[in-house]
Design a protein around this motif. Structure first.
Motif, mmCIF file in Angstrom:
data_model
loop_
_atom_site.group_PDB
_atom_site.id
_atom_site.type_symbol
_atom_site.label_atom_id
_atom_site.label_comp_id
_atom_site.label_asym_id
_atom_site.label_seq_id
_atom_site.Cartn_x
_atom_site.Cartn_y
_atom_site.Cartn_z
ATOM 1 N N ALA A 1 0.833 -1.205 0.000
ATOM 2 C CA ALA A 1 0.000 0.000 0.000
ATOM 3 C C ALA A 1 0.868 1.257 0.000
ATOM 4 O O ALA A 1 1.889 1.325 0.684
ATOM 5 N N THR A 2 0.438 2.242 -0.807
ATOM 6 C CA THR A 2 1.206 3.493 -0.903
ATOM 7 C C THR A 2 0.417 4.715 -0.447
ATOM 8 O O THR A 2 1.010 5.705 -0.021
ATOM 9 N N HIS A 3 -0.909 4.694 -0.544
ATOM 10 C CA HIS A 3 -1.690 5.855 -0.120
ATOM 11 C C HIS A 3 -3.158 5.478 0.013
ATOM 12 O O HIS A 3 -3.578 4.382 -0.383
ATOM 13 N N THR A 4 -3.924 6.375 0.609
ATOM 14 C CA THR A 4 -5.367 6.185 0.737
ATOM 15 C C THR A 4 -6.081 7.346 0.052
ATOM 16 O O THR A 4 -5.501 8.420 -0.168
ATOM 17 N N ILE A 5 -7.356 7.123 -0.255
ATOM 18 C CA ILE A 5 -8.151 8.152 -0.917
ATOM 19 C C ILE A 5 -9.605 7.984 -0.487
ATOM 20 O O ILE A 5 -10.077 6.852 -0.284
ATOM 21 N N ASN A 6 -10.282 9.081 -0.324
ATOM 22 C CA ASN A 6 -11.658 9.068 0.158
ATOM 23 C C ASN A 6 -12.605 9.047 -1.047
ATOM 24 O O ASN A 6 -13.214 10.060 -1.389
ATOM 25 N N ASP A 7 -12.735 7.875 -1.690
ATOM 26 C CA ASP A 7 -13.481 7.844 -2.958
ATOM 27 C C ASP A 7 -14.413 6.643 -3.113
ATOM 28 O O ASP A 7 -14.830 6.327 -4.228
ATOM 29 N N ASN A 8 -14.733 5.959 -2.013
ATOM 30 C CA ASN A 8 -15.731 4.887 -2.087
ATOM 31 C C ASN A 8 -17.116 5.507 -1.925
ATOM 32 O O ASN A 8 -17.448 5.987 -0.839
ATOM 33 N N PRO A 9 -17.950 5.532 -2.972
ATOM 34 C CA PRO A 9 -19.218 6.261 -2.887
ATOM 35 C C PRO A 9 -20.305 5.478 -2.163
ATOM 36 O O PRO A 9 -20.397 4.257 -2.274
ATOM 37 N N HIS A 10 -21.147 6.207 -1.424
ATOM 38 C CA HIS A 10 -22.289 5.614 -0.735
ATOM 39 C C HIS A 10 -23.576 6.401 -0.991
ATOM 40 O O HIS A 10 -24.558 6.233 -0.282
ATOM 41 N N GLY A 11 -23.583 7.263 -2.010
ATOM 42 C CA GLY A 11 -24.766 8.061 -2.333
ATOM 43 C C GLY A 11 -24.865 9.307 -1.488
ATOM 44 O O GLY A 11 -24.300 9.387 -0.390
ATOM 45 N N GLN A 12 -25.590 10.321 -2.031
ATOM 46 C CA GLN A 12 -25.808 11.582 -1.304
ATOM 47 C C GLN A 12 -24.500 12.204 -0.828
ATOM 48 O O GLN A 12 -24.384 12.684 0.299
ATOM 49 N N ARG A 13 -23.477 12.158 -1.692
ATOM 50 C CA ARG A 13 -22.173 12.764 -1.403
ATOM 51 C C ARG A 13 -21.523 12.230 -0.129
ATOM 52 O O ARG A 13 -20.901 12.954 0.649
ATOM 53 N N ARG A 14 -21.706 10.937 0.127
ATOM 54 C CA ARG A 14 -21.050 10.275 1.257
ATOM 55 C C ARG A 14 -20.008 9.303 0.710
ATOM 56 O O ARG A 14 -20.285 8.553 -0.231
ATOM 57 N N PHE A 15 -18.822 9.318 1.317
ATOM 58 C CA PHE A 15 -17.712 8.515 0.809
ATOM 59 C C PHE A 15 -16.940 7.904 1.973
ATOM 60 O O PHE A 15 -16.948 8.427 3.083
ATOM 61 N N SER A 16 -16.274 6.790 1.694
ATOM 62 C CA SER A 16 -15.382 6.182 2.671
ATOM 63 C C SER A 16 -14.004 5.992 2.043
ATOM 64 O O SER A 16 -13.823 6.139 0.827
ATOM 65 N N GLN A 17 -13.039 5.640 2.863
ATOM 66 C CA GLN A 17 -11.654 5.589 2.445
ATOM 67 C C GLN A 17 -11.311 4.272 1.750
ATOM 68 O O GLN A 17 -11.827 3.211 2.088
ATOM 69 N N ARG A 18 -10.422 4.361 0.776
ATOM 70 C CA ARG A 18 -9.934 3.190 0.054
ATOM 71 C C ARG A 18 -8.412 3.210 0.072
ATOM 72 O O ARG A 18 -7.797 4.269 -0.027
ATOM 73 N N THR A 19 -7.799 2.036 0.207
ATOM 74 C CA THR A 19 -6.343 1.917 0.238
ATOM 75 C C THR A 19 -5.831 1.483 -1.131
ATOM 76 O O THR A 19 -6.376 0.551 -1.734
ATOM 77 N N LEU A 20 -4.781 2.142 -1.607
ATOM 78 C CA LEU A 20 -4.277 1.905 -2.960
ATOM 79 C C LEU A 20 -2.792 1.552 -2.934
ATOM 80 O O LEU A 20 -2.064 1.910 -2.009
ATOM 81 N N ALA A 21 -2.386 0.861 -3.989
ATOM 82 C CA ALA A 21 -0.970 0.562 -4.201
ATOM 83 C C ALA A 21 -0.568 1.096 -5.569
ATOM 84 O O ALA A 21 -1.195 0.763 -6.579
#
Length: 246
Positions: A194-214
């Motif tokens: 893993a190299t970084h995280t990003i807040n781009d997991n969508p849940h509707g109505q402009r709600r997002f959760s974090q995702r881990t990326l490599a």
């Protein structure tokens, strides 16, 4: 068992992939397509109402190959303010008096290859919708339509195969037989790559959760490069999509 992968080519004069849900005086853009942005593109094609839950689209995973990183740029927006009495409609239905000043970030002349995996029926549904979209797809913002063709079809194999074989949207380096590009994949939060995280997991109505990326590098044959000749470019993209065994 070998699965299938839906391959997209996201290229345009301008694209923008924001990671901040709130609208403020600065609209950011990360340096690669976001999961929320790509699923939003598919949702547009499928005819999902704006702000709706992502639904079955959350079953799709994506990997990204950065064919051309593009050039970061910003522009300055002024909305309203022509008179002291003018009011500007807001997203919540109210009206705002006076001018709204914003700066907006973009990527200029960038190109990405996206490899989507998930249930075969959902991949087929998404591919069909991209060919005949209900709403116009865009690359992060409505002012950024994708260059055609952006749907490169469904291919046999996993994301590794797709990113290693899809046409590369750039010019081949002079005198070299290989070319190195960056790739970005989703990993678990405790993955050592893993190299970084990003807040781009969508849940509707402009709600997002974090995702881990490599983020890693991939060396490819220079023969994959599309080059600049428009006729040869479209011929190679057409052949990649249709001259295959699914």
């Amino acid at each position: 068992m070998t699965g299938h992968t839906l391959v997209l080519r996201l290229a345009a004069p301008m694209q923008s992939w924001g990671t901040r849900a709130a609208f403020n005086d600065y609209r950011d853009s990360t340096d690669h397509p976001t999961r929320s942005g790509v699923l939003g593109l598919l949702a547009c094609a499928l005819g999902h109402p704006r702000g709706s839950e992502p639904g079955d689209l959350t079953q799709l995973d994506l990997a990204i190959r950065i064919d051309r990183p593009g050039t970061p740029m910003e522009d300055f927006h002024t909305i309203g303010g022509q008179s002291a009495t003018q009011v500007v409609p807001s997203a919540d239905g109210s009206r705002r008096r006076g001018a709204i000043l914003t700066r907006r970030a973009y990527l200029a002349d960038a190109a990405f290859t996206i490899a989507l995996t998930g249930p075969s029926s959902l991949l087929q549904q998404a591919s069909d919708a991209l060919d005949q979209p209900a709403y116009t797809p865009y690359l992060g913002r409505r002012a950024c339509p994708p260059a055609a063709p952006y749907n490169l079809g469904i291919h046999l194999g996993d994301t590794t195969t797709a990113l290693a074989t899809a046409p590369l949207d750039r010019t081949a380096p002079t005198g070299k037989t290989t070319i190195t590009v960056d790739t970005i994949t989703t990993v678990t939060h405790d993955d050592p790559t893993a190299t970084h995280t990003i807040n781009d997991n969508p849940h509707g109505q402009r709600r997002f959760s974090q995702r881990t990326l490599a983020r890693s590098t991939l060396t490819l044959p220079a023969s994959l490069c599309l080059g600049n000749d428009p006729n040869l470019r479209y011929e190679q993209l057409h052949n990649y999509r249709y001259n295959q065994t699914n």
